[in-house]
Write a protein that holds these residues in place. Sequence first.
Motif, PDB file in Angstrom:
ATOM      1  N   SER A 139       0.819  -1.216   0.000  1.00 27.76           N
ATOM      2  CA  SER A 139       0.000   0.000   0.000  1.00 27.76           C
ATOM      3  C   SER A 139       0.854   1.268   0.000  1.00 27.76           C
ATOM      4  O   SER A 139       0.323   2.367   0.030  1.00 27.76           O
ATOM      5  N   GLY A 140       2.168   1.093   0.010  1.00 20.80           N
ATOM      6  CA  GLY A 140       3.065   2.237  -0.091  1.00 20.80           C
ATOM      7  C   GLY A 140       3.642   2.756   1.204  1.00 20.80           C
ATOM      8  O   GLY A 140       4.311   3.792   1.211  1.00 20.80           O
ATOM      9  N   LEU A 141       3.412   2.075   2.309  1.00 18.55           N
ATOM     10  CA  LEU A 141       3.979   2.529   3.571  1.00 18.55           C
ATOM     11  C   LEU A 141       5.466   2.213   3.615  1.00 18.55           C
ATOM     12  O   LEU A 141       5.891   1.126   3.215  1.00 18.55           O
ATOM     13  N   THR A 142       6.243   3.166   4.104  1.00 16.70           N
ATOM     14  CA  THR A 142       7.683   2.973   4.266  1.00 16.70           C
ATOM     15  C   THR A 142       7.941   2.205   5.559  1.00 16.70           C
ATOM     16  O   THR A 142       7.051   2.098   6.421  1.00 16.70           O
ATOM     17  N   ASP A 143       9.142   1.708   5.706  1.00  8.49           N
ATOM     18  CA  ASP A 143       9.491   1.005   6.944  1.00  8.49           C
ATOM     19  C   ASP A 143       9.339   1.922   8.152  1.00  8.49           C
ATOM     20  O   ASP A 143       8.839   1.499   9.203  1.00  8.49           O
ATOM     21  N   ALA A 144       9.741   3.186   8.014  1.00  3.41           N
ATOM     22  CA  ALA A 144       9.604   4.130   9.126  1.00  3.41           C
ATOM     23  C   ALA A 144       8.133   4.321   9.477  1.00  3.41           C
ATOM     24  O   ALA A 144       7.766   4.334  10.666  1.00  3.41           O
ATOM     25  N   GLU A 145       7.283   4.456   8.478  1.00  4.78           N
ATOM     26  CA  GLU A 145       5.853   4.622   8.738  1.00  4.78           C
ATOM     27  C   GLU A 145       5.273   3.376   9.401  1.00  4.78           C
ATOM     28  O   GLU A 145       4.471   3.487  10.336  1.00  4.78           O
ATOM     29  N   ILE A 146       5.671   2.218   8.937  1.00  3.04           N
ATOM     30  CA  ILE A 146       5.175   0.961   9.518  1.00  3.04           C
ATOM     31  C   ILE A 146       5.519   0.892  11.001  1.00  3.04           C
ATOM     32  O   ILE A 146       4.663   0.602  11.844  1.00  3.04           O
ATOM     33  N   LEU A 147       6.765   1.194  11.323  1.00  2.00           N
ATOM     34  CA  LEU A 147       7.189   1.138  12.720  1.00  2.00           C
ATOM     35  C   LEU A 147       6.482   2.201  13.560  1.00  2.00           C
ATOM     36  O   LEU A 147       6.078   1.934  14.703  1.00  2.00           O
ATOM     37  N   GLU A 148       6.304   3.391  12.998  1.00  4.53           N
ATOM     38  CA  GLU A 148       5.603   4.438  13.742  1.00  4.53           C
ATOM     39  C   GLU A 148       4.136   4.087  13.961  1.00  4.53           C
ATOM     40  O   GLU A 148       3.587   4.367  15.032  1.00  4.53           O
ATOM     41  N   VAL A 149       3.500   3.488  12.973  1.00  4.26           N
ATOM     42  CA  VAL A 149       2.104   3.069  13.154  1.00  4.26           C
ATOM     43  C   VAL A 149       2.016   2.074  14.308  1.00  4.26           C
ATOM     44  O   VAL A 149       1.137   2.193  15.171  1.00  4.26           O
ATOM     45  N   ILE A 150       2.911   1.112  14.335  1.00  8.49           N
ATOM     46  CA  ILE A 150       2.914   0.131  15.429  1.00  8.49           C
ATOM     47  C   ILE A 150       3.075   0.842  16.770  1.00  8.49           C
ATOM     48  O   ILE A 150       2.363   0.536  17.742  1.00  8.49           O
ATOM     49  N   ALA A 151       3.970   1.821  16.839  1.00  7.71           N
ATOM     50  CA  ALA A 151       4.182   2.563  18.082  1.00  7.71           C
ATOM     51  C   ALA A 151       2.949   3.378  18.471  1.00  7.71           C
ATOM     52  O   ALA A 151       2.563   3.414  19.646  1.00  7.71           O
ATOM     53  N   HIS A 152       2.311   4.015  17.490  1.00  4.61           N
ATOM     54  CA  HIS A 152       1.082   4.770  17.786  1.00  4.61           C
ATOM     55  C   HIS A 152      -0.008   3.848  18.318  1.00  4.61           C
ATOM     56  O   HIS A 152      -0.734   4.210  19.255  1.00  4.61           O
ATOM     57  N   VAL A 153      -0.139   2.685  17.731  1.00  2.00           N
ATOM     58  CA  VAL A 153      -1.138   1.726  18.205  1.00  2.00           C
ATOM     59  C   VAL A 153      -0.804   1.308  19.638  1.00  2.00           C
ATOM     60  O   VAL A 153      -1.697   1.246  20.491  1.00  2.00           O
TER      61      VAL A 153
END
Length: 183
Positions: A139-153
């Motif tokens: 879907s176009g998420l970068t590794d940094a975005e993926i890790l940040e999403v996990i942290a936000h959750v």
Amino acid sequence: MSTIAPLAEADATADTAAIFREAKARMGKVPNLLRVMAQAPAVLDVYWDGRNALAEGTLPAKVQEQIAIAVAAANGCDYCLAAHTGAGRAAGLTATDLADAQLGRASDGHAAAVLAFALAVNADHGQTGSLALEQARSSGLTDAEILEVIAHVAVSILTNSINNIVGTSLDFPRIARVQATAA
């Protein structure tokens, strides 16, 4: 009333008092959630420092608030839904954006992919692992975005759990839950 009493400012440690002052400067008040967390200063520090660090990440403020709203709605946390709806408005989200976020939706394709991934992580605590990771990347998420999403959750799960278990007194305007409609 909370089953864990909010900490009075007079009882705050020096570090907690500093966080309370920052919160007042940013939000005009010290939210009840912070006062409850302050009963365990280490918990308050984890939350406060984590949110501040994530605010400087790659995800825009609007998307950060959409994540918090989506996870709060999924976890039944009225307190976080109210707090982050207000913060989302302040970040520039429209009424439609705010309602859509409760359902894990966004008009922006990238934000929609972020919300889908966030809700997948929240739903199964990462147990789908590689499948969720592959979908996020496709879907176009970068590794940094993926890790940040996990942290936000993770931060949202912390606050949702505290509020739901403790029954933190709502000190933000109550937000009505949006019901999904058949298309």
